[in-house]
Design a protein around this motif. Sequence first.
Motif, PDB file in Angstrom:
ATOM      1  N   ILE A   1      41.772  43.667  40.455  1.00  0.00           N
ATOM      2  CA  ILE A   1      40.493  43.032  40.141  1.00  0.00           C
ATOM      3  C   ILE A   1      40.628  41.539  40.376  1.00  0.00           C
ATOM      4  CG2 ILE A   1      38.761  42.590  38.355  1.00  0.00           C
ATOM      5  CD1 ILE A   1      39.728  45.157  36.972  1.00  0.00           C
TER       6      ILE A   1
ATOM      7  N   THR B   1      33.993  45.790  46.829  1.00  0.00           N
ATOM      8  CA  THR B   1      33.077  46.011  45.707  1.00  0.00           C
ATOM      9  C   THR B   1      32.929  44.707  44.941  1.00  0.00           C
ATOM     10  OG1 THR B   1      33.666  48.346  45.472  1.00  0.00           O
ATOM     11  CG2 THR B   1      32.722  47.262  43.549  1.00  0.00           C
TER      12      THR B   1
ATOM     13  N   ILE C   1      38.185  45.084  43.643  1.00  0.00           N
ATOM     14  CA  ILE C   1      36.921  44.723  42.991  1.00  0.00           C
ATOM     15  C   ILE C   1      36.911  43.220  42.760  1.00  0.00           C
ATOM     16  CG2 ILE C   1      35.539  44.980  40.887  1.00  0.00           C
ATOM     17  CD1 ILE C   1      36.697  47.788  40.632  1.00  0.00           C
TER      18      ILE C   1
END
Length: 401
Positions: free
Chosen positions: A3, A85, A68
Amino acid sequence: MKIGLIREGKIPQDKRVAFTPSQIKKLQQLYPEQIEFVVEPSAIRCYNDEEYKEAGILMHEDMALCDILMGIKEVPIAQLIPNKTYVFFSHTIKKQPYNRRMLQHILENNIQLLDYELLKNEKGERTVAFGRWAGIVGAYNGLWTYGQKSGLYDLKRAYTCFDRNEMDKELEKVQLPPIKIVVTGKGRVGKGVEEVLKKVGIKEVSTQEFLHQYYEEPVFTILGSSDYNRRKTDGGFDREEFYKNPEKYESHFLKYAEVSDILMAAAYWDHKAPRLFEREDILSEEFNISVIADITCDIDGSVPTTVKASTIIDPVYDIDRDSFSVLPAFGKQQSISVMAIDNLPTELPRNASEEFGEQLSEYFIPELLKPQSLILEKATIARDGDLTLDFMYLKDYVNER
C-alpha cells in the motif's frame, strides 16, 4: 499487498495524509504477512518524512512498486499510474465538470478507482470522513471572522496552530457580546461546530428560546431539517418525504435570520431542496446576520451569499447587501462577511489525519484483506476500463469531450 501513501499533487497542496506513522507501524504489526506500506516522500505533508523513517516505514519515490495507492485529494492526470488501484476523494459522482478529464483518463488507463466518500456500513452510513474536523475548523474560522469584523478580539489563524490544543488555547481569547449564533446541521459537521462553541462557553438553547427570548450572554441553537423546511401545501414535515422529494418543501429560515448575528452552515444540501434564503432577502433591514461561515461551501447552493469559495490564505470576502457584489473583507460594516473555505480540515492536518487514519484502520483495512468485500465493491467507481454497475449513470459524463 503493498500500500503506497502518495504525495499530494493537487494545487493548492493538501497537508493531510491517510495514515500517521504510528498507525502504519501498528497495522504492519497486526498484519505482518498481509500488508506492507511504502510512503512517497513529501515536503508539505503534516507528518514529515523523518517521522515515517523513525517508525521504520519504507520511503520510496517509485510508487509503481505498490498495488494500492492512497491519497486524499484528486490525483493530477500526469501523476496517475496505469493499471493501478487508487483510493482518494475523486469528486466525480455528482458529475463535477472539473474532474471529467481525470475520470476519462482513469478509464482509458485501466485504473481501478475507489472513493472514500462511498465507504459505508450496512446501514448506508459513511464510515470514513473529515466532516467533524470541517466543523471544528469552520466554527473556529467563523469566530475568527466575527472577531476581525467587530474588532473585539484577534485570534491566530487556524492553519498557523500546530494542533487542536493550540487552537483551543486561542479560543480562550474569544469575548462575545450577547449575540445569537444559528447552526444548521446535526451530522458530523454540525457536531464539530457544537464542540467549538461549547469549548468557548457559549450556551446552547432550544429553537423556541432562541427565537423568542432575550439573553445577556451569547447563545447558539442547532437546527435540524424540520426546523427550517416545511411542506408547501400544509406547512408540515415528513423526514422520509423531505429527503426523497425535497422539491415539495420551502424554507422558513428567515425567522432565524431576523434574530441571528452569525450563521454557521453545516447541513448537507440537495440541489432540489429549498435554499435557506434568497438573494433579495438580504436587502431587508430585518435580515440581521452579518457573518456567515458556510462550512458546506456549496457555490450558489443553500447559502446564496456563497458565490465562490474562499481560500486558506484569503479566507473571507464581503457581499454588498444592495448590489450583491463581492467586496474585500471587512471594508464595509453593513456588508455580510462570508467564510467559505472548501478544504477546512487541512488547516488542522495532523489531528484530522489521525482521526481519518483510525477510521480507515477500523473500517477499510479489514475489508481490503477479505477475498471479496461488498463494501469495497460499492465504493468502486471504475475497474477494468469501465464504470461499475452502480456508476453507469456517469456514462454521458465521461463521454463528453
